[in-house]
Structures are given as C-alpha cells and as structure tokens.
Design a protein around this motif. Structure first.
Motif, PDB file in Angstrom:
ATOM      1  N   MET A   1       0.834  -1.199   0.000  1.00  0.00           N
ATOM      2  CA  MET A   1       0.000   0.000   0.000  1.00  0.00           C
ATOM      3  C   MET A   1       0.872   1.254   0.000  1.00  0.00           C
ATOM      4  SD  MET A   1      -2.969  -1.210   2.676  1.00  0.00           S
ATOM      5  CE  MET A   1      -3.332   0.459   3.116  1.00  0.00           C
ATOM      6  N   ILE A   2       1.940   1.243   0.778  1.00  0.00           N
ATOM      7  CA  ILE A   2       2.828   2.401   0.862  1.00  0.00           C
ATOM      8  C   ILE A   2       3.565   2.600  -0.450  1.00  0.00           C
ATOM      9  CG2 ILE A   2       4.919   3.291   1.964  1.00  0.00           C
ATOM     10  CD1 ILE A   2       3.935   1.841   4.520  1.00  0.00           C
ATOM     11  N   ALA A   3       4.077   1.512  -1.006  1.00  0.00           N
ATOM     12  CA  ALA A   3       4.853   1.613  -2.246  1.00  0.00           C
ATOM     13  C   ALA A   3       3.965   1.909  -3.449  1.00  0.00           C
ATOM     14  CB  ALA A   3       5.629   0.317  -2.473  1.00  0.00           C
ATOM     15  N   GLY A   4       2.717   1.477  -3.376  1.00  0.00           N
ATOM     16  CA  GLY A   4       1.813   1.698  -4.494  1.00  0.00           C
ATOM     17  C   GLY A   4       1.942   0.657  -5.585  1.00  0.00           C
ATOM     18  N   VAL A   5       2.757  -0.359  -5.353  1.00  0.00           N
ATOM     19  CA  VAL A   5       2.919  -1.447  -6.315  1.00  0.00           C
ATOM     20  C   VAL A   5       2.928  -2.774  -5.566  1.00  0.00           C
ATOM     21  CG1 VAL A   5       4.219  -0.110  -8.021  1.00  0.00           C
ATOM     22  CG2 VAL A   5       5.432  -1.299  -6.217  1.00  0.00           C
ATOM     23  N   PRO A   6       2.428  -3.832  -6.196  1.00  0.00           N
ATOM     24  CA  PRO A   6       2.486  -5.129  -5.527  1.00  0.00           C
ATOM     25  C   PRO A   6       3.918  -5.663  -5.496  1.00  0.00           C
ATOM     26  CG  PRO A   6       1.514  -5.359  -7.706  1.00  0.00           C
ATOM     27  CD  PRO A   6       1.730  -3.885  -7.465  1.00  0.00           C
ATOM     28  N   LEU A   7       4.283  -6.236  -4.377  1.00  0.00           N
ATOM     29  CA  LEU A   7       5.605  -6.832  -4.237  1.00  0.00           C
ATOM     30  C   LEU A   7       5.538  -8.278  -4.717  1.00  0.00           C
ATOM     31  CD1 LEU A   7       6.473  -5.449  -0.703  1.00  0.00           C
ATOM     32  CD2 LEU A   7       7.162  -4.536  -2.911  1.00  0.00           C
ATOM     33  N   ARG A   8       6.610  -8.737  -5.269  1.00  0.00           N
ATOM     34  CA  ARG A   8       6.637 -10.101  -5.803  1.00  0.00           C
ATOM     35  C   ARG A   8       6.587 -11.098  -4.659  1.00  0.00           C
ATOM     36  NH1 ARG A   8      11.438 -13.163  -8.588  1.00  0.00           N
ATOM     37  NH2 ARG A   8      10.264 -14.896  -9.445  1.00  0.00           N
ATOM     38  N   LYS A   9       5.697 -12.045  -4.761  1.00  0.00           N
ATOM     39  CA  LYS A   9       5.566 -13.069  -3.735  1.00  0.00           C
ATOM     40  C   LYS A   9       6.516 -14.231  -4.059  1.00  0.00           C
ATOM     41  CE  LYS A   9       0.958 -11.862  -2.290  1.00  0.00           C
ATOM     42  NZ  LYS A   9       1.156 -10.508  -2.627  1.00  0.00           N
ATOM     43  N   GLN A  10       7.102 -14.818  -3.029  1.00  0.00           N
ATOM     44  CA  GLN A  10       8.022 -15.934  -3.199  1.00  0.00           C
ATOM     45  C   GLN A  10       7.253 -17.160  -3.660  1.00  0.00           C
ATOM     46  OE1 GLN A  10      11.398 -15.779  -2.641  1.00  0.00           O
ATOM     47  NE2 GLN A  10      11.560 -17.812  -3.457  1.00  0.00           N
ATOM     48  N   MET A  11       7.709 -17.758  -4.737  1.00  0.00           N
ATOM     49  CA  MET A  11       7.072 -18.953  -5.271  1.00  0.00           C
ATOM     50  C   MET A  11       7.988 -20.146  -5.023  1.00  0.00           C
ATOM     51  SD  MET A  11       4.274 -17.727  -6.489  1.00  0.00           S
ATOM     52  CE  MET A  11       3.616 -18.993  -7.527  1.00  0.00           C
ATOM     53  N   TYR A  12       7.396 -21.258  -4.641  1.00  0.00           N
ATOM     54  CA  TYR A  12       8.152 -22.473  -4.385  1.00  0.00           C
ATOM     55  C   TYR A  12       7.700 -23.559  -5.347  1.00  0.00           C
ATOM     56  CZ  TYR A  12       9.383 -20.126  -0.064  1.00  0.00           C
ATOM     57  OH  TYR A  12       9.831 -19.222   0.845  1.00  0.00           O
ATOM     58  N   GLY A  13       8.571 -24.498  -5.626  1.00  0.00           N
ATOM     59  CA  GLY A  13       8.207 -25.612  -6.484  1.00  0.00           C
ATOM     60  C   GLY A  13       8.989 -25.578  -7.784  1.00  0.00           C
ATOM     61  N   LYS A  14       8.669 -26.531  -8.625  1.00  0.00           N
ATOM     62  CA  LYS A  14       9.345 -26.674  -9.902  1.00  0.00           C
ATOM     63  C   LYS A  14       8.597 -25.863 -10.955  1.00  0.00           C
ATOM     64  CE  LYS A  14      10.820 -30.203 -13.165  1.00  0.00           C
ATOM     65  NZ  LYS A  14      10.773 -31.631 -13.507  1.00  0.00           N
ATOM     66  N   PRO A  15       9.296 -24.999 -11.683  1.00  0.00           N
ATOM     67  CA  PRO A  15       8.608 -24.210 -12.695  1.00  0.00           C
ATOM     68  C   PRO A  15       8.141 -25.090 -13.855  1.00  0.00           C
ATOM     69  CG  PRO A  15      10.961 -23.774 -12.757  1.00  0.00           C
ATOM     70  CD  PRO A  15      10.712 -24.683 -11.592  1.00  0.00           C
ATOM     71  N   SER A  16       7.050 -24.698 -14.462  1.00  0.00           N
ATOM     72  CA  SER A  16       6.538 -25.458 -15.596  1.00  0.00           C
ATOM     73  C   SER A  16       7.236 -25.002 -16.872  1.00  0.00           C
ATOM     74  CB  SER A  16       5.029 -25.267 -15.717  1.00  0.00           C
ATOM     75  OG  SER A  16       4.741 -23.925 -16.010  1.00  0.00           O
ATOM     76  N   LYS A  17       7.033 -25.779 -17.938  1.00  0.00           N
ATOM     77  CA  LYS A  17       7.601 -25.427 -19.233  1.00  0.00           C
ATOM     78  C   LYS A  17       6.864 -24.213 -19.786  1.00  0.00           C
ATOM     79  CE  LYS A  17       8.965 -30.095 -20.479  1.00  0.00           C
ATOM     80  NZ  LYS A  17       8.805 -31.197 -21.433  1.00  0.00           N
ATOM     81  N   PRO A  18       7.534 -23.413 -20.616  1.00  0.00           N
ATOM     82  CA  PRO A  18       6.854 -22.267 -21.220  1.00  0.00           C
ATOM     83  C   PRO A  18       5.706 -22.735 -22.114  1.00  0.00           C
ATOM     84  CG  PRO A  18       9.209 -22.227 -21.695  1.00  0.00           C
ATOM     85  CD  PRO A  18       8.926 -23.492 -20.991  1.00  0.00           C
ATOM     86  N   TRP A  19       4.648 -21.990 -22.102  1.00  0.00           N
ATOM     87  CA  TRP A  19       3.495 -22.318 -22.917  1.00  0.00           C
ATOM     88  C   TRP A  19       3.516 -21.432 -24.144  1.00  0.00           C
ATOM     89  CZ3 TRP A  19      -0.685 -19.226 -24.353  1.00  0.00           C
ATOM     90  CH2 TRP A  19      -1.740 -19.902 -24.956  1.00  0.00           C
TER      91      TRP A  19
END
Length: 94
Positions: free
Chosen positions: A63-81
């Motif tokens: 809210m202060i920054a005015g932009v969403p902060l990136r949330k930490q993602m866990y797991g194996k990334p999928s292949k590009p679609w």
C-alpha cells in the motif's frame, strides 16, 4: 499543510509502524525460541502467527509503495506455454 505533505507523513508513519512490528517480532522470537523447542504445538502456533503478521506487513508495504511486491514462489517451474498458432520457434518445412 498540503495534501501531498499529509500523504507523505502518513506513509512515513506506516513505515515506522512496520519497523516497530518487525522489532517486536524479533523480541518475541528471542523470548519464545527456547519454549518452542520443548512444545511442538506452541511452535506451530507461533509459526502461523508469524506467517499472518508477515502477510499483513507485506500488504501494508504494498500500500505504501503503491505497487504489488513479488511473492516468493516455491516448487518446480513449468515449461513455457506457446500458442500453437505461433510458429516462430518451430522449424517448419514448406
């Protein structure tokens, strides 16, 4: 006092509140660390409370920054679609 100045002061106060919250969490963790090792249920409850507080602090920071902060993602990334209609990366013989 201008609206811009009031907004800036409000943001500074929110940042101070987040910093105080972080300091309080550090003190709590130091005090409870020994007890949590002996009591697994206490450890789980503290962990859940910390997770909730961290999410609240992140929301306030966004809210202060005015932009969403990136949330930490866990797991194996999928292949590009890629869309089948896009043939840029395919070797197509014509």
């Amino acid at each position: 006092m201008s609206w811009r100045k009031k907004e800036q002061e409000a943001r500074v106060e929110m940042i101070r509140a987040i910093a105080q919250s972080q300091q309080a969490m550090a003190r709590i963790l130091n005090c409870v660390a020994d007890s949590a090792e002996r009591l697994p249920l206490l450890e789980q409850a503290i962990g859940e409370n910390i997770r909730v507080l961290a999410n609240m602090q992140q929301t306030m920071a966004e809210m202060i920054a005015g932009v969403p902060l990136r949330k930490q993602m866990y797991g194996k990334p999928s292949k590009p679609w890629l869309l089948e209609a896009v043939e840029v990366y395919k070797n197509k013989e014509q």
